[in-house]
Design a protein around this motif. Structure first.
Motif, PDB file in Angstrom:
ATOM      1  N   VAL A  89     -15.751 -26.953 -24.712  1.00 59.98           N
ATOM      2  CA  VAL A  89     -15.132 -25.698 -24.342  1.00 59.98           C
ATOM      3  C   VAL A  89     -16.021 -24.512 -24.701  1.00 59.98           C
ATOM      4  N   LEU A  90     -16.774 -24.580 -25.817  1.00 61.02           N
ATOM      5  CA  LEU A  90     -17.641 -23.465 -26.195  1.00 61.02           C
ATOM      6  C   LEU A  90     -18.766 -23.272 -25.195  1.00 61.02           C
ATOM      7  N   GLY A  91     -19.377 -24.355 -24.746  1.00 63.27           N
ATOM      8  CA  GLY A  91     -20.478 -24.238 -23.793  1.00 63.27           C
ATOM      9  C   GLY A  91     -20.041 -23.738 -22.435  1.00 63.27           C
ATOM     10  N   LEU A  92     -18.764 -23.981 -22.079  1.00 63.88           N
ATOM     11  CA  LEU A  92     -18.276 -23.610 -20.748  1.00 63.88           C
ATOM     12  C   LEU A  92     -17.472 -22.316 -20.746  1.00 63.88           C
ATOM     13  N   ALA A  93     -17.101 -21.788 -21.919  1.00 60.84           N
ATOM     14  CA  ALA A  93     -16.181 -20.649 -21.995  1.00 60.84           C
ATOM     15  C   ALA A  93     -16.659 -19.450 -21.184  1.00 60.84           C
ATOM     16  N   GLN A  94     -17.958 -19.159 -21.254  1.00 60.03           N
ATOM     17  CA  GLN A  94     -18.477 -17.966 -20.575  1.00 60.03           C
ATOM     18  C   GLN A  94     -18.480 -18.092 -19.056  1.00 60.03           C
ATOM     19  N   PHE A  95     -18.271 -19.315 -18.551  1.00 66.23           N
ATOM     20  CA  PHE A  95     -18.358 -19.532 -17.108  1.00 66.23           C
ATOM     21  C   PHE A  95     -16.993 -19.739 -16.445  1.00 66.23           C
ATOM     22  N   LEU A  96     -15.918 -19.752 -17.227  1.00 60.27           N
ATOM     23  CA  LEU A  96     -14.600 -20.048 -16.666  1.00 60.27           C
ATOM     24  C   LEU A  96     -14.039 -18.846 -15.919  1.00 60.27           C
ATOM     25  N   ASP A  97     -13.366 -19.113 -14.825  1.00 58.06           N
ATOM     26  CA  ASP A  97     -12.653 -18.049 -14.138  1.00 58.06           C
ATOM     27  C   ASP A  97     -11.328 -17.799 -14.857  1.00 58.06           C
ATOM     28  N   PHE A  98     -10.648 -16.761 -14.458  1.00 60.58           N
ATOM     29  CA  PHE A  98      -9.419 -16.356 -15.143  1.00 60.58           C
ATOM     30  C   PHE A  98      -8.375 -17.464 -15.116  1.00 60.58           C
ATOM     31  N   LEU A 126      -4.693 -25.388 -36.431  1.00 57.59           N
ATOM     32  CA  LEU A 126      -5.483 -24.299 -35.844  1.00 57.59           C
ATOM     33  C   LEU A 126      -6.972 -24.519 -36.115  1.00 57.59           C
ATOM     34  N   VAL A 127      -7.297 -24.967 -37.333  1.00 55.91           N
ATOM     35  CA  VAL A 127      -8.689 -25.169 -37.692  1.00 55.91           C
ATOM     36  C   VAL A 127      -9.318 -26.256 -36.833  1.00 55.91           C
ATOM     37  N   GLU A 128      -8.554 -27.237 -36.452  1.00 58.79           N
ATOM     38  CA  GLU A 128      -9.079 -28.309 -35.609  1.00 58.79           C
ATOM     39  C   GLU A 128      -9.531 -27.756 -34.253  1.00 58.79           C
ATOM     40  N   LEU A 129      -8.709 -26.906 -33.688  1.00 58.55           N
ATOM     41  CA  LEU A 129      -9.093 -26.305 -32.400  1.00 58.55           C
ATOM     42  C   LEU A 129     -10.238 -25.311 -32.581  1.00 58.55           C
ATOM     43  N   ALA A 130     -10.175 -24.532 -33.661  1.00 53.06           N
ATOM     44  CA  ALA A 130     -11.209 -23.519 -33.888  1.00 53.06           C
ATOM     45  C   ALA A 130     -12.573 -24.152 -34.123  1.00 53.06           C
ATOM     46  N   SER A 131     -12.601 -25.363 -34.690  1.00 52.42           N
ATOM     47  CA  SER A 131     -13.893 -26.008 -34.961  1.00 52.42           C
ATOM     48  C   SER A 131     -14.675 -26.261 -33.681  1.00 52.42           C
ATOM     49  N   ARG A 132     -13.980 -26.317 -32.526  1.00 50.73           N
ATOM     50  CA  ARG A 132     -14.685 -26.520 -31.258  1.00 50.73           C
ATOM     51  C   ARG A 132     -15.491 -25.286 -30.850  1.00 50.73           C
ATOM     52  N   PHE A 133     -15.268 -24.162 -31.550  1.00 47.93           N
ATOM     53  CA  PHE A 133     -15.961 -22.916 -31.226  1.00 47.93           C
ATOM     54  C   PHE A 133     -17.057 -22.591 -32.244  1.00 47.93           C
ATOM     55  N   VAL A 134     -17.479 -23.633 -32.970  1.00 45.58           N
ATOM     56  CA  VAL A 134     -18.629 -23.531 -33.854  1.00 45.58           C
ATOM     57  C   VAL A 134     -19.801 -24.207 -33.166  1.00 45.58           C
ATOM     58  N   GLY A 135     -20.929 -23.469 -33.045  1.00 45.06           N
ATOM     59  CA  GLY A 135     -22.104 -24.038 -32.410  1.00 45.06           C
ATOM     60  C   GLY A 135     -22.588 -25.254 -33.173  1.00 45.06           C
ATOM     61  N   SER A 136     -23.091 -26.236 -32.425  1.00 45.78           N
ATOM     62  CA  SER A 136     -23.535 -27.475 -33.058  1.00 45.78           C
ATOM     63  C   SER A 136     -24.923 -27.841 -32.554  1.00 45.78           C
ATOM     64  N   GLU A 150     -10.758 -16.150 -29.532  1.00 44.31           N
ATOM     65  CA  GLU A 150      -9.619 -15.250 -29.333  1.00 44.31           C
ATOM     66  C   GLU A 150      -9.195 -15.181 -27.868  1.00 44.31           C
ATOM     67  N   GLN A 151     -10.111 -15.449 -26.939  1.00 42.88           N
ATOM     68  CA  GLN A 151      -9.743 -15.459 -25.524  1.00 42.88           C
ATOM     69  C   GLN A 151      -8.738 -16.571 -25.215  1.00 42.88           C
ATOM     70  N   PHE A 152      -8.736 -17.619 -26.043  1.00 39.63           N
ATOM     71  CA  PHE A 152      -7.845 -18.756 -25.806  1.00 39.63           C
ATOM     72  C   PHE A 152      -6.634 -18.767 -26.741  1.00 39.63           C
ATOM     73  N   VAL A 153      -6.849 -18.325 -27.966  1.00 41.42           N
ATOM     74  CA  VAL A 153      -5.757 -18.302 -28.950  1.00 41.42           C
ATOM     75  C   VAL A 153      -5.663 -16.891 -29.517  1.00 41.42           C
ATOM     76  N   PRO A 154      -4.583 -16.156 -29.226  1.00 40.71           N
ATOM     77  CA  PRO A 154      -4.475 -14.778 -29.713  1.00 40.71           C
ATOM     78  C   PRO A 154      -4.353 -14.743 -31.236  1.00 40.71           C
ATOM     79  N   ARG A 155      -4.717 -13.591 -31.818  1.00 41.82           N
ATOM     80  CA  ARG A 155      -4.760 -13.450 -33.269  1.00 41.82           C
ATOM     81  C   ARG A 155      -3.396 -13.649 -33.927  1.00 41.82           C
TER      82      ARG A 155
END
Length: 701
Positions: free
Chosen positions: A603-612, A632-642, A660-665
């Motif tokens: 999801v991190l690698g593709l996030a910038q290319f997704l349409d609305f 929450l941490v499990e999902l957030a870990s997918r947004f750490v570069g590896s 934050e685009q996927f999970v609001p604060r």
């Protein structure tokens, strides 16, 4: 332009050739000369700047003079010294007389001119008296008959013969000071002979500058002009070039240059929305003091043609090369200053707005003033407008002047860093690649479906010119005129061949934008030439070969993805991207649920290319996962570069904005974490969890 292919600067010979409306003026001057025929010798003048058409006017004046005028031409600058000049002058006058009269007056006139020759040699500016000339003068003056008596007798002979001689002397502004003074003194010596009149053609300012250097004028331009007025009783100024003639000559000359260079420049003959032609706009931009003669217009056009043919007519912008050539010819110091100011000139006005405080408007004007010393303030301001037209970073001198010749942001302009040097070196510099070679290379790739080793474009794409060559190729691919008949399959094969050669799978950095865009534009051409469903199949085949991340970079750089704020796919793109978007969604969900074996795409690698729509679907799924008990941490870990492939993401960085685009604060609820405690025994998955946890906890404080 003459048959030789060079602009013809020769003078016209008859009034029928007049295209500047000056024939009537020539007739009026001829009338004035005729009215003086029976009176004392008169010196007429025809003044005008160099190249202003004086010689053509002389021809029309001669044609307008009725018989029995005898017209003789004297070329003073062909004489090697003042003595020869006087001898040639005498020969010119005597040649105009009938044989019987010539024999009768030759002896007397020769004697008078001998005195004149000696007198001329005794002029201080001539360098001192010559002994031989002094001896001749002494011999002549010692004759029994006085000088004035010989003069009166010769005058009577000329009057009885009803002589009407007009001596035409052109280009006296070419003479050196001693030659000029000898000519004037000789004319004054013979100035009282009836029936012999003179028509001198010259540039008044040049002649006055020469006269000002004599002891008589003592560097005074006013005294020099007063002396000239004593020699020339009736000066006539050459009429200036009328605006309509100036515009017509510029338009026709530039059209000739364009035609000889193989360029289609028909717009020179068309009017713009304001009712003006491009030639009119050009002349409204160039200082009014320049391009005022046919010679200056033809000189500019000759130099423009050479410059275009040297660099390649299609390698630069026609109008910018015209203005750069104009500056080089008329203001060479400014031309060098422009070249030296490359770094501060390039770019658009909007780009420069943030930097403008470092180069105030007064500094630009000061630079122009230094480079055009001796030019009027008005011309200097007009030159700033010329520079502003080419370089937005130079502020206009007058905000009322906003004329444009063609579109402001057209390709190949001198303000483009990739083209600037071509305008000054007059060639495609080393480290560059010609637009012609780029187009030929693209045509070869599309027509053959592979990269030809002998192609200059392929060579450039393989060395340090890669980004530059790709950028130029992309400009062409936006509207590939010569490839209109190429098929979708040809473009598809070309995009595949280039992707294999130029774009590696992104790991820790994005691929080069220009090369990626080049592949994308070829793929876009392929899809555009296909039916909607066929275009979708072409994209599916491409993605199956190169993977979702590389495909996403290609589609993003080429404009296939939406650019509006909501990023919604629209037809026909939405049809092409239908399966692509589904695969993106599936890849994101597989990453979030851990159900995929290949963790290289997430999801991190593709996030910038997704349409609305796709992003919203992934977001809803993530919120449902939280509601079902996933941490929450499990999902957030997918947004750490590896170290795994994740587009251009840096390993170990938590991309909180993307998360934050996927999970609001308001859903970020985590336990406090005072410090990031990474143990050597932690695997990378655990490290990513700790990094995400620490980052979220820090944001919650």
């Amino acid at each position: 332009m003459s048959e030789t292919g060079v602009f013809d600067d020769s003078a016209i010979r008859t009034k029928s050739q007049d295209r500047l409306g000056r024939a009537q003026f020539a007739e009026r001057v001829a009338g004035k000369i005729s009215s003086a025929a029976s009176g004392p010798s008169t010196v007429f003048g025809l003044t005008g700047e160099w190249g202003g058409g004086k010689t053509s006017l002389l021809a029309m004046i001669e044609e307008s003079l009725a018989d029995p005028w005898c017209i003789q031409h004297f070329t003073p600058w062909a004489a090697s010294d003042p003595g020869t000049l006087i001898a040639e002058f005498f020969a010119t006058i005597s040649a105009a007389m009938k044989p019987k009269l010539r024999t009768k007056v030759r002896k007397s006139m020769a004697g008078i001119l001998t005195v004149g020759s000696a007198a001329a040699e005794m002029i201080p500016v001539a360098g001192g008296a010559a002994a031989a000339a002094a001896k001749q003068a002494e011999d002549f003056l010692s004759r029994p008959e006085p000088f004035d008596k010989q003069f009166r007798r010769l005058s009577e002979d000329l009057r009885k013969a009803e002589v009407k001689i007009l001596v035409v002397v052109d280009d006296i502004d070419r003479l050196h000071v001693d030659e000029l003074m000898s000519l004037f003194k000789t004319i004054r010596l013979l100035g009282n002979f009836p029936g012999i009149h003179y028509l001198l053609a010259y540039d008044e300012r040049t002649v006055c500058d020469v006269l000002a250097s004599t002891p008589m004028a003592n560097q005074s331009s006013e005294r020099a002009l007063k002396y000239l007025e004593k020699i020339v009783q009736y000066p006539f100024a050459t009429p200036p070039l009328q605006p309509v003639h100036r515009e017509r000559e510029v338009a026709s000359s530039l059209a000739t240059v364009a035609d000889r260079c193989g360029l289609d420049m028909n717009e020179w003959a068309r009017e713009n929305d304001a009712g003006r032609s491009s030639a009119s706009d050009l002349l409204g931009l160039i200082p009014r003091s320049d391009l005022t003669t046919l010679r200056s217009i033809h000189r500019l056009c000759e130099q423009l043609e050479v410059a275009l043919l040297s660099v390649g007519p299609s390698e630069v912008d026609f109008y910018d090369m015209l203005l750069i050539t104009y500056i080089r010819l008329t203001h060479p110091t400014l031309h060098r200053a422009v070249f030296d100011s490359k770094s501060s000139l390039l770019g658009t006005g909007m780009t420069y707005a943030l930097e403008r405080a470092g180069r105030p408007q007064s500094e630009w004007q000061a630079e122009i003033n230094r480079s055009t010393d001796g030019v009027s303030e008005g011309t200097q301001s007009e030159l700033r407008n010329v520079l502003h037209y080419m370089f937005e970073r130079v502020p206009r001198a007058d905000h009322r002047i906003a004329r444009q010749i063609g579109a402001r942001y057209r390709p190949k302009r001198v303000s483009d860093a990739t083209y600037f040097d071509r305008y000054f070196y007059l060639t495609v510099p080393l480290g560059d690649i010609s637009d012609r070679d780029v187009i030929a290379g693209i045509e070869g790739i599309v027509q053959d479906g592979r990269l030809l080793s002998q192609s200059d474009l392929v060579a450039a794409l393989s060395d340090e010119r890669k980004a530059l060559a790709a950028e130029k190729a992309n400009r062409y691919l936006l509207n590939p005129e010569s490839l209109r008949t190429a098929s979708a399959g040809q473009f598809a094969l070309a995009s595949t061949a280039l992707c294999e050669r130029l774009i590696e799978e992104p790991e820790h950095s994005s691929p080069n934008y220009e090369t990626t865009r080049m592949v994308g534009l070829l793929l876009l051409q392929a899809m555009s030439k296909s039916a909607d469903t066929d275009g979708r199949q072409l994209l599916d085949d491409f993605e199956s070969r190169f993977g979702p991340v590389r495909t996403a970079f290609v589609l993003s750089s080429s404009g296939v993805y939406p650019t509006d704020e909501n990023r919604e796919d629209r037809p026909p793109n939405s049809v092409w991207l239908e399966n692509h978007r589904r695969r993106q969604y599936d890849a994101c969900i597989d990453d979030l649920t851990g159900s995929t074996v290949d963790r290289s795409i997430g999801v991190l690698g593709l996030a910038q290319f997704l349409d609305f729509e796709t992003r919203s679907r992934v977001s809803r799924q993530m919120l449902q996962m939280l509601d079902s008990g996933v941490e929450l941490v499990e999902l957030a870990s997918r947004f750490v570069g590896s170290s795994e492939r994740s587009g251009s993401r840096r390993p170990g960085d938590f991309y909180i904005d993307e998360f934050e685009q996927f999970v609001p604060r308001d859903r970020w609820t985590v336990s406090p974490m005072a410090s990031l405690d990474i143990q050597q025994s932690d695997d990378f998955t655990e490290m990513k969890r700790k990094i995400a946890h620490f980052s979220l906890a820090s944001e919650s404080l």
